[in-house]
Design a protein around this motif. Structure first.
Motif, PDB file in Angstrom:
ATOM      1  N   THR A 537       0.821  -1.206   0.000  1.00  0.00           N
ATOM      2  CA  THR A 537       0.000   0.000   0.000  1.00  0.00           C
ATOM      3  C   THR A 537       0.860   1.263   0.000  1.00  0.00           C
ATOM      4  O   THR A 537       2.030   1.246   0.378  1.00  0.00           O
ATOM      5  N   PHE A 538       0.216   2.351  -0.408  1.00  0.00           N
ATOM      6  CA  PHE A 538       0.862   3.663  -0.485  1.00  0.00           C
ATOM      7  C   PHE A 538      -0.077   4.634   0.214  1.00  0.00           C
ATOM      8  O   PHE A 538      -1.038   5.132  -0.383  1.00  0.00           O
ATOM      9  N   GLU A 539       0.180   4.853   1.468  1.00  0.00           N
ATOM     10  CA  GLU A 539      -0.757   5.602   2.293  1.00  0.00           C
ATOM     11  C   GLU A 539      -0.227   6.997   2.578  1.00  0.00           C
ATOM     12  O   GLU A 539       0.981   7.242   2.544  1.00  0.00           O
ATOM     13  N   SER A 540      -1.123   7.877   2.884  1.00  0.00           N
ATOM     14  CA  SER A 540      -0.744   9.266   3.148  1.00  0.00           C
ATOM     15  C   SER A 540       0.064   9.372   4.432  1.00  0.00           C
ATOM     16  O   SER A 540      -0.380   8.925   5.499  1.00  0.00           O
ATOM     17  N   ALA A 541       1.252   9.963   4.329  1.00  0.00           N
ATOM     18  CA  ALA A 541       2.073  10.151   5.521  1.00  0.00           C
ATOM     19  C   ALA A 541       1.389  11.103   6.499  1.00  0.00           C
ATOM     20  O   ALA A 541       1.545  10.975   7.712  1.00  0.00           O
ATOM     21  N   SER A 542       0.631  12.049   5.951  1.00  0.00           N
ATOM     22  CA  SER A 542      -0.071  12.995   6.828  1.00  0.00           C
ATOM     23  C   SER A 542      -1.161  12.302   7.622  1.00  0.00           C
ATOM     24  O   SER A 542      -1.614  12.820   8.648  1.00  0.00           O
ATOM     25  N   GLY A 543      -1.583  11.125   7.143  1.00  0.00           N
ATOM     26  CA  GLY A 543      -2.597  10.370   7.872  1.00  0.00           C
ATOM     27  C   GLY A 543      -2.018   9.456   8.929  1.00  0.00           C
ATOM     28  O   GLY A 543      -2.748   8.689   9.557  1.00  0.00           O
ATOM     29  N   GLY A 544      -0.701   9.525   9.097  1.00  0.00           N
ATOM     30  CA  GLY A 544      -0.066   8.741  10.156  1.00  0.00           C
ATOM     31  C   GLY A 544       0.595   7.459   9.697  1.00  0.00           C
ATOM     32  O   GLY A 544       1.128   6.713  10.516  1.00  0.00           O
ATOM     33  N   ALA A 545       0.562   7.167   8.393  1.00  0.00           N
ATOM     34  CA  ALA A 545       1.189   5.936   7.895  1.00  0.00           C
ATOM     35  C   ALA A 545       2.694   5.997   8.108  1.00  0.00           C
ATOM     36  O   ALA A 545       3.330   7.052   8.006  1.00  0.00           O
ATOM     37  N   ASN A 547       6.554   3.778   7.393  1.00  0.00           N
ATOM     38  CA  ASN A 547       7.217   2.816   6.529  1.00  0.00           C
ATOM     39  C   ASN A 547       7.212   1.433   7.179  1.00  0.00           C
ATOM     40  O   ASN A 547       7.585   1.268   8.339  1.00  0.00           O
ATOM     41  N   SER A 548       6.768   0.423   6.438  1.00  0.00           N
ATOM     42  CA  SER A 548       6.753  -0.948   6.957  1.00  0.00           C
ATOM     43  C   SER A 548       7.077  -1.899   5.818  1.00  0.00           C
ATOM     44  O   SER A 548       7.340  -1.477   4.692  1.00  0.00           O
ATOM     45  N   THR A 549       7.058  -3.171   6.087  1.00  0.00           N
ATOM     46  CA  THR A 549       7.388  -4.172   5.077  1.00  0.00           C
ATOM     47  C   THR A 549       6.571  -4.010   3.812  1.00  0.00           C
ATOM     48  O   THR A 549       7.076  -4.199   2.700  1.00  0.00           O
ATOM     49  N   THR A 550       5.308  -3.609   3.967  1.00  0.00           N
ATOM     50  CA  THR A 550       4.407  -3.543   2.812  1.00  0.00           C
ATOM     51  C   THR A 550       3.760  -2.176   2.634  1.00  0.00           C
ATOM     52  O   THR A 550       2.752  -2.051   1.947  1.00  0.00           O
ATOM     53  N   CYS A 551       4.327  -1.123   3.237  1.00  0.00           N
ATOM     54  CA  CYS A 551       3.707   0.199   3.123  1.00  0.00           C
ATOM     55  C   CYS A 551       4.755   1.287   2.949  1.00  0.00           C
ATOM     56  O   CYS A 551       5.730   1.350   3.698  1.00  0.00           O
ATOM     57  N   TYR A 552       4.524   2.139   1.952  1.00  0.00           N
ATOM     58  CA  TYR A 552       5.292   3.369   1.800  1.00  0.00           C
ATOM     59  C   TYR A 552       4.409   4.530   2.227  1.00  0.00           C
ATOM     60  O   TYR A 552       3.324   4.728   1.663  1.00  0.00           O
ATOM     61  N   PRO A 553       4.812   5.351   3.204  1.00  0.00           N
ATOM     62  CA  PRO A 553       4.054   6.567   3.526  1.00  0.00           C
ATOM     63  C   PRO A 553       4.378   7.650   2.498  1.00  0.00           C
ATOM     64  O   PRO A 553       5.539   7.992   2.295  1.00  0.00           O
ATOM     65  N   ILE A 554       3.370   8.174   1.839  1.00  0.00           N
ATOM     66  CA  ILE A 554       3.547   9.108   0.725  1.00  0.00           C
ATOM     67  C   ILE A 554       3.186  10.530   1.148  1.00  0.00           C
ATOM     68  O   ILE A 554       2.134  10.754   1.765  1.00  0.00           O
ATOM     69  N   LYS A 555       4.057  11.488   0.810  1.00  0.00           N
ATOM     70  CA  LYS A 555       3.765  12.896   1.052  1.00  0.00           C
ATOM     71  C   LYS A 555       3.484  13.598  -0.267  1.00  0.00           C
ATOM     72  O   LYS A 555       3.799  13.089  -1.339  1.00  0.00           O
ATOM     73  N   ASP A 556       2.912  14.781  -0.173  1.00  0.00           N
ATOM     74  CA  ASP A 556       2.840  15.636  -1.349  1.00  0.00           C
ATOM     75  C   ASP A 556       4.262  16.081  -1.689  1.00  0.00           C
ATOM     76  O   ASP A 556       5.069  16.325  -0.783  1.00  0.00           O
ATOM     77  N   GLU A 557       4.551  16.243  -2.968  1.00  0.00           N
ATOM     78  CA  GLU A 557       5.911  16.604  -3.373  1.00  0.00           C
ATOM     79  C   GLU A 557       6.377  17.893  -2.697  1.00  0.00           C
ATOM     80  O   GLU A 557       7.533  17.998  -2.272  1.00  0.00           O
ATOM     81  N   ALA A 558       5.494  18.859  -2.563  1.00  0.00           N
ATOM     82  CA  ALA A 558       5.871  20.146  -1.980  1.00  0.00           C
ATOM     83  C   ALA A 558       6.246  20.017  -0.504  1.00  0.00           C
ATOM     84  O   ALA A 558       7.001  20.845   0.027  1.00  0.00           O
ATOM     85  N   ASP A 559       5.733  18.999   0.154  1.00  0.00           N
ATOM     86  CA  ASP A 559       5.992  18.834   1.593  1.00  0.00           C
ATOM     87  C   ASP A 559       7.119  17.845   1.889  1.00  0.00           C
ATOM     88  O   ASP A 559       7.551  17.730   3.038  1.00  0.00           O
ATOM     89  N   ALA A 560       7.572  17.131   0.872  1.00  0.00           N
ATOM     90  CA  ALA A 560       8.563  16.076   1.090  1.00  0.00           C
ATOM     91  C   ALA A 560       9.931  16.670   1.405  1.00  0.00           C
ATOM     92  O   ALA A 560      10.365  17.645   0.797  1.00  0.00           O
ATOM     93  N   VAL A 561      10.603  16.057   2.375  1.00  0.00           N
ATOM     94  CA  VAL A 561      11.978  16.413   2.717  1.00  0.00           C
ATOM     95  C   VAL A 561      12.840  15.159   2.567  1.00  0.00           C
ATOM     96  O   VAL A 561      12.350  14.098   2.169  1.00  0.00           O
ATOM     97  N   ASN A 562      14.120  15.282   2.869  1.00  0.00           N
ATOM     98  CA  ASN A 562      15.018  14.133   2.734  1.00  0.00           C
ATOM     99  C   ASN A 562      14.453  12.893   3.409  1.00  0.00           C
ATOM    100  O   ASN A 562      13.955  12.954   4.535  1.00  0.00           O
ATOM    101  N   THR A 563      14.543  11.752   2.713  1.00  0.00           N
ATOM    102  CA  THR A 563      14.102  10.408   3.130  1.00  0.00           C
ATOM    103  C   THR A 563      12.586  10.247   3.114  1.00  0.00           C
ATOM    104  O   THR A 563      12.071   9.267   3.634  1.00  0.00           O
TER     105      THR A 563
END
Length: 610
Positions: A537-545, A547-563
């Protein structure tokens, strides 16, 4: 006065920064009398084997050494490329006494092995002199790539040799000229007879000539593409070997290995990297791991650990380098397929390099299974598998016993092809013998290129300080083949970027901000990607997701920082792992370390590093 020397030579007095006292007081190991040593072939062999044990590349240099390039994503990066690190002479190393111990050791042998003259056959004497001179050139190559201008020393130094110890550096062209003399002597005198073994471990003629082809190709293309000595900012003088001379030498020694080495391509490409025994048909030099002699290593763990190493991952650019089986490049639309589809009908080396569907492994219970992606250590969705044992018991344990190829026959084929192309002597027959043969082995139709692949041409021309605008279709495809055949082997890609004059590719990446990985379709972004029956899954990082074995927490490009991760198209697209890097042209050589300069100001400083 008797001279004694340690077989290990742990420390060098040459250009020592603060270790002179350490050198003078450290107790020697396995002392021998230098005035009576080197009296027999056995003693020459013993000393040469000591150098082999000290300088033979280990597993971290063979694969891990190629981590920081344009096609591999890493958890962070080396400080040399990081945007938040100001690299300077106080940070630079590689000039301490141990960095120069090789020189003391090789020069000691060359100076004292005259004791054996008349006591061993002339060809044996010349062989071992060639071995010592090969090692001197081999280790000087590292110095030249790092600092460009370095001191050339061909005598065994004593503390009273102050004019050399505290003198200036020599010009790179002079140093490489002296290296050329060493390499040519070694190529003409080191023998295969008796020294070329099935284990491919002892220095022999094939190893020397294979490395000579690598070194001459590097220097020829570096000087062609970087038209000034990076240490001084002055144009090359061509006082010694010209660029054409160096290409000619690269061509000659690669051709010697092709004609006389007896090597051939094996059908099973993956076996080259995971077999217990070296595949001697194709491996020119390698390291065999035996549990009862030199233990095990941790390659598989390095590529499967969320805590060990840099969490190396392939990128979309890496995957796109691999052709379709009909010999054509993938299109822009085909690059936007799900990972579950994009391995179909592709060069077989793709699935042997990064994880695609259907990779057979043994699971932790000892049962057959298909390997799945682990998002905790894979930053891009493309998991590296090239060096990995397909057994889950190795994934978190350093228990690998697979032997490690150090230099392989395919590199020699590609060195030969590139030298021929640069000299204007490429023919379809040479193509078929080199690049064509490698593509046939990979199940790819051999198509002689007459037009440039637009994507690959743009890759090597867009937004670069030294765009390869004049590169031919053949030259472009040789570059592709070096990626698909040699990825993650012995710093070759990193070295290629430097000699192309295109090290800025390391930082260009996706919009200059990060590494692009798998293409995630709109449906996969919303409902999950199913790979080997596992849902990712690719869940919203702003929603609290997290990083796990099967999940990438996704941010908006404008809000993304290193890592952080974001999607190139907002709600889907390329999975981009953001990490800021910085490149400056002065980085084609490194600064002279401040600690060394303080001891010997006559070393000077490299251009733009003052």
């Amino acid at each position: 006065m008797k001279k004694y020397i340690s077989l290990l030579f742990a420390v060098s007095a040459l250009l020592c920064v603060s270790a002179c006292e350490d050198f003078l007081t450290r107790g020697p190991i396995n002392e021998f009398n230098a005035e009576t040593y080197f009296q027999s072939e056995a003693e020459l062999e013993m000393y040469a084997n000591g150098m082999l044990n000290s300088y033979m590349p280990d597993y971290t240099e063979t694969a891990g050494g190629d981590a920081y390039n344009d096609l591999i994503a890493t958890k962070t990066s080396t400080d040399f490329f990081r945007a938040d690190v100001d690299w300077n002479s106080s940070r630079q190393g590689s000039w301490v006494s141990s960095s120069w111990s090789f020189l003391r050791r090789t020069n000691y042998m060359l100076e004292n092995m005259v004791n054996a003259k008349g006591k061993v056959e002339e060809k044996i004497y010349n062989h071992y002199e060639g071995v010592a001179r090969f090692w001197r050139a081999y280790n000087y190559m590292t110095r030249v790539k790092l600092f460009s201008d370095v001191p050339w020393v061909e005598k065994y130094l004593q503390p009273e040799d102050t004019l050399i110890l505290y003198g200036p550096r020599d010009d790179r062209e002079f140093v490489f000229h002296k290296m050329t003399e060493d390499l040519v002597f070694a190529c003409e005198n080191v023998m295969n007879d008796k020294f070329k073994t099935a284990e491919r471990s002892v220095i022999c003629k094939d190893i020397v000539e294979a490395y000579a082809s690598r070194f001459f190709l590097y220097e020829a293309s570096f000087r062609k593409n970087i038209t000034e000595n990076p240490a001084t900012g002055k144009p090359w003088t061509n006082e010694y070997e010209t660029v054409t001379d160096l290409y000619r030498l690269a061509q000659k020694y690669a051709k010697d290995v092709i004609d006389n080495g007896g090597y051939k391509l094996v059908s099973d490409y993956p076996s080259l990297f995971i077999s217990d025994q070296l595949v001697s048909d194709e491996v020119i030099w390698g390291r065999t791991f035996l549990t009862d002699i030199n233990g095990r290593h941790s390659y598989t763990r390095y590529f499967h650990s969320s805590t060990l190493g840099q969490q190396y991952s392939g990128t979309k650019d890496l995957v796109r380098m691999f052709l379709k089986t009909d010999g054509t490049a993938i299109t822009d639309d085909e690059a936007k397929q799900s990972i579950t589809k994009e391995f179909e009908g592709r060069d077989s080396r793709l699935a042997a390099t990064v994880l695609g569907p259907g990779r057979n492994i043994v699971d932790m219970s000892g049962n057959p299974a298909h390997e799945t992606i682990d998002f905790t250590f894979c930053k891009t969705g493309y998991q590296i598998v090239k060096w990995s044992i397909p057994d889950a018991s190795h994934f978190q344990n350093g228990i690998d016993e697979n032997s490690i190829p150090i230099i392989r026959y395919p590199e020699v084929l590609l060195n030969y092809a590139e030298a021929c192309e640069e000299l204007g002597e490429m023919t379809e027959e040479i193509w078929n013998q080199t690049v064509g043969a490698l593509r046939n082995r990979a199940g790819v139709a051999n198509v002689y290129p007459t037009a440039r692949d637009p994507w690959l041409y743009e890759y090597y021309t867009k937004d670069l300080v030294h765009p390869a605008t004049d590169i031919s279709p053949v030259g472009l495809e040789i570059r592709r083949e070096r990626v698909t055949e040699l990825t993650f082997e012995s710093e070759l890609r990193q070295n290629d970027l430097y000699r192309y004059g295109q090290a800025d590719l390391v930082v260009r990446r996706y919009n200059g901000v990060g590494w692009a990985g798998i293409w995630v379709t709109a449906g996969e972004a919303a409902s999950g990607l199913v790979f080997e029956k596992e849902t990712y899954t690719f869940e919203s990082a702003s929603g609290g997701a997290v990083n796990s074995t099967t999940c990438y927490p996704i941010k908006d490009e404008a809000d993304a920082v290193n890592t952080d991760w974001f999607f190139s198209e907002g709600d889907h697209g390329y999975l981009v792992y953001k990490y800021a890097l910085k490149w400056e042209p002065r980085k084609y050589c490194r600064p002279i370390p401040l600690s060394a300069y303080n001891v010997n100001p006559k070393l000077g400083q490299n251009k733009d590093w003052e």
